[in-house]
Design an enzyme around this catalytic site. Structure first.
Site, PDB file in Angstrom:
ATOM      1  N   ARG A  67       0.855  -1.192   0.000  1.00  0.00           N
ATOM      2  CA  ARG A  67       0.000   0.000   0.000  1.00  0.00           C
ATOM      3  C   ARG A  67       0.888   1.237   0.000  1.00  0.00           C
ATOM      4  NH1 ARG A  67      -3.695  -2.438  -1.715  1.00  0.00           N
ATOM      5  NH2 ARG A  67      -5.777  -2.710  -0.831  1.00  0.00           N
ATOM      6  N   HIS A  72      -1.172  -0.127  -9.940  1.00  0.00           N
ATOM      7  CA  HIS A  72      -1.958  -1.016  -9.056  1.00  0.00           C
ATOM      8  C   HIS A  72      -2.472  -2.249  -9.823  1.00  0.00           C
ATOM      9  CE1 HIS A  72      -4.314  -1.015  -5.044  1.00  0.00           C
ATOM     10  NE2 HIS A  72      -4.156  -2.256  -5.477  1.00  0.00           N
TER      11      HIS A  72
HETATM   12  P1  NAP Z   1      -2.194 -10.632   5.557  1.00  0.00           P
HETATM   13  O1  NAP Z   1      -2.330 -12.090   5.254  1.00  0.00           O
HETATM   14  O2  NAP Z   1      -3.126 -10.013   6.528  1.00  0.00           O
HETATM   15  O3  NAP Z   1      -0.682 -10.394   6.034  1.00  0.00           O
HETATM   16  C1  NAP Z   1      -0.256  -9.191   6.552  1.00  0.00           C
HETATM   17  C2  NAP Z   1       1.153  -9.374   7.096  1.00  0.00           C
HETATM   18  O4  NAP Z   1       1.598  -8.106   7.593  1.00  0.00           O
HETATM   19  C3  NAP Z   1       1.219 -10.349   8.252  1.00  0.00           C
HETATM   20  O5  NAP Z   1       2.399 -11.103   8.188  1.00  0.00           O
HETATM   21  C4  NAP Z   1       1.227  -9.429   9.468  1.00  0.00           C
HETATM   22  O6  NAP Z   1       1.842  -9.962  10.620  1.00  0.00           O
HETATM   23  C5  NAP Z   1       2.048  -8.291   8.934  1.00  0.00           C
HETATM   24  N1  NAP Z   1       1.830  -7.078   9.729  1.00  0.00           N
HETATM   25  C6  NAP Z   1       0.677  -6.395   9.927  1.00  0.00           C
HETATM   26  N2  NAP Z   1       0.900  -5.353  10.763  1.00  0.00           N
HETATM   27  C7  NAP Z   1       2.210  -5.392  11.099  1.00  0.00           C
HETATM   28  C8  NAP Z   1       3.030  -4.620  11.949  1.00  0.00           C
HETATM   29  N3  NAP Z   1       2.536  -3.570  12.637  1.00  0.00           N
HETATM   30  N4  NAP Z   1       4.325  -4.955  12.073  1.00  0.00           N
HETATM   31  C9  NAP Z   1       4.835  -6.029  11.418  1.00  0.00           C
HETATM   32  N5  NAP Z   1       4.104  -6.814  10.588  1.00  0.00           N
HETATM   33  C10 NAP Z   1       2.805  -6.500  10.438  1.00  0.00           C
HETATM   34  O7  NAP Z   1      -2.295  -9.759   4.232  1.00  0.00           O
HETATM   35  P2  NAP Z   1      -1.989 -10.222   2.731  1.00  0.00           P
HETATM   36  O8  NAP Z   1      -3.130 -10.963   2.174  1.00  0.00           O
HETATM   37  O9  NAP Z   1      -0.647 -10.844   2.695  1.00  0.00           O
HETATM   38  O10 NAP Z   1      -1.965  -8.793   2.004  1.00  0.00           O
HETATM   39  C11 NAP Z   1      -1.014  -7.798   2.375  1.00  0.00           C
HETATM   40  C12 NAP Z   1      -1.397  -6.487   1.722  1.00  0.00           C
HETATM   41  O11 NAP Z   1      -1.144  -6.533   0.314  1.00  0.00           O
HETATM   42  C13 NAP Z   1      -2.888  -6.144   1.791  1.00  0.00           C
HETATM   43  O12 NAP Z   1      -3.234  -5.604   3.038  1.00  0.00           O
HETATM   44  C14 NAP Z   1      -3.039  -5.134   0.687  1.00  0.00           C
HETATM   45  O13 NAP Z   1      -2.826  -3.859   1.222  1.00  0.00           O
HETATM   46  C15 NAP Z   1      -1.906  -5.488  -0.291  1.00  0.00           C
HETATM   47  N6  NAP Z   1      -2.415  -5.947  -1.597  1.00  0.00           N
HETATM   48  C16 NAP Z   1      -2.014  -5.289  -2.730  1.00  0.00           C
HETATM   49  C17 NAP Z   1      -2.464  -5.703  -3.971  1.00  0.00           C
HETATM   50  C18 NAP Z   1      -2.004  -5.032  -5.242  1.00  0.00           C
HETATM   51  O14 NAP Z   1      -2.535  -5.292  -6.318  1.00  0.00           O
HETATM   52  N7  NAP Z   1      -1.009  -4.180  -5.189  1.00  0.00           N
HETATM   53  C19 NAP Z   1      -3.329  -6.799  -4.062  1.00  0.00           C
HETATM   54  C20 NAP Z   1      -3.709  -7.440  -2.891  1.00  0.00           C
HETATM   55  C21 NAP Z   1      -3.242  -7.017  -1.662  1.00  0.00           C
HETATM   56  P3  NAP Z   1       1.218 -11.233  11.373  1.00  0.00           P
HETATM   57  O15 NAP Z   1       1.482 -12.404  10.437  1.00  0.00           O
HETATM   58  O16 NAP Z   1       1.974 -11.326  12.616  1.00  0.00           O
HETATM   59  O17 NAP Z   1      -0.255 -10.950  11.533  1.00  0.00           O
END
Ligand code: NAP
Length: 308
Positions: free
Chosen positions: A223, A271
């Site tokens: 993001r 994006h």
């Molecule tokens: P997810 O499964 O919720 O994983 C988030 C990760 O971030 C987890 O490992 C979490 O830690 C870690 N995290 C959250 N807060 C943190 C903090 N304060 N300090 C350290 N680590 C932290 O999410 P995901 O499905 O992988 O997706 C991640 C992000 O990718 C989404 O939120 C979205 O913004 C982005 N995204 C972008 C696109 C694009 O097209 N560019 C598409 C889809 C998603 P824990 O494992 O300990 O909970």
């Protein structure tokens, strides 16, 4: 008959798949794209680009299911009292793995200098092999971990950072504020796949960019607010960061006058890293509605206090 309100753009993409997926899951459903009688709706399939912002009239809704992985635009909505799930879609994950692997290999192999070579320079310098190129993931969730495994399979030494501690075979893992410096130390490529929460905003700033190996590359498909834009530009200009490949921005579309557009060390992708794919997402939605209907716990529930 289960009443499902598809409150998002792109119904035409879901129409060939969602009714069939629901039927296969044993759900007899009526899917509507308008909800003149909100109190009759059982489930809301939602994207924040929908005009729906007030969830209070949906008194019978058992869940709001986000079609997007990132939920920062809905998680703070005070009218939303129903359980909120986010999208974890195998098709989306695959496309993120392809995006990250492709952009990592571009930088690792130094492809640009051969693709754009107007001077016809015979530059015979060979890149190191992957096992000599340390990579760090900030975020080890569904997407970060899938990408980390793909790079691991190509022999990159991979470190990952998350909020909670993790033990993942073959991966050096770090967590919390205290683990960030160690996670970034010596990283030649940093990939940010964190959610946008108050705790993760500006996680890449002047201090943390300075923790990477000199000349590191940043790839941000997470993001926009994860990066302090001004600090990144300063690090690019000063050479601490050699290139940034950015897919997401604080304002999208990225305004024409944003300095990223003109910066020679920035690659902008609009994006496109990973979209929810209706064919696979429909299966996920159908399974979650089946679970809700049979009293099983919902998959991919958002923790409102954590914000993701
Ligand atoms: P997810 O499964 O919720 O994983 C988030 C990760 O971030 C987890 O490992 C979490 O830690 C870690 N995290 C959250 N807060 C943190 C903090 N304060 N300090 C350290 N680590 C932290 O999410 P995901 O499905 O992988 O997706 C991640 C992000 O990718 C989404 O939120 C979205 O913004 C982005 N995204 C972008 C696109 C694009 O097209 N560019 C598409 C889809 C998603 P824990 O494992 O300990 O909970």
């Amino acid at each position: 008959m289960t009443q499902i309100f598809f409150s998002a753009p792109g119904w035409d993409e879901y129409e060939p798949f969602l009714p069939a997926a629901l039927e296969a899951a044993g759900i007899s459903a009526d899917i509507v794209t308008e909800a003149p009688a909100p109190a009759a709706i059982d489930y809301i399939l939602y994207a924040p680009t929908s005009p729906l912002q007030d969830f209070a009239p949906f008194t019978r809704a058992k869940a709001v299911m986000s079609l997007w992985a990132g939920v920062e635009r809905i998680v703070g909505n005070q009218s939303l009292t129903q359980p909120l799930t986010r999208m974890v879609d195998p098709g989306l994950t695959e496309s993120m793995v392809e995006y990250v692997t492709g952009h990592v290999l571009r930088h690792h192999l130094g492809m640009d200098r051969h693709i754009i070579n107007p001077g016809h320079i015979w530059d015979h310098a060979c890149p190191p092999i992957a096992r000599q190129r340390p990579v760090t993931f900030l975020g080890l969730g569904e997407l970060g971990l899938a990408c980390a495994r793909a790079l691991q399979a190509l022999n990159f030494p991979v470190k990952g950072w998350s909020r909670s501690p993790k033990s993942i075979p073959g991966l050096a893992t770090f967590h919390g504020e205290a683990g960030l410096q160690e996670a970034l130390r010596d990283a030649q490529i940093v990939i940010t796949l964190l959610p946008n929460t108050p705790d993760t905003q500006n996680i890449l700033n002047a201090d943390t960019l300075a923790m990477t190996a000199p000349g590191a590359v940043v790839i941000n498909p997470g993001r926009g607010p994860l990066i302090d834009d001004a600090a990144l530009i300063a690090a690019l200009d000063g050479g601490q960061i050699s290139h940034a490949t950015l897919d997401v921005f604080r304002i999208e579309p990225l305004p024409q006058d944003h300095p990223f557009w003109a910066h020679p060390k920035v690659t902008i992708t609009p994006h496109v890293a990973a979209d929810t794919r209706a064919v696979t997402a429909s299966q996920v939605i159908a399974e979650n509605i089946r679970r809700a209907e049979t009293g099983e716990p919902l998959l991919h529930l958002v923790d409102r206090t954590r914000g993701y």
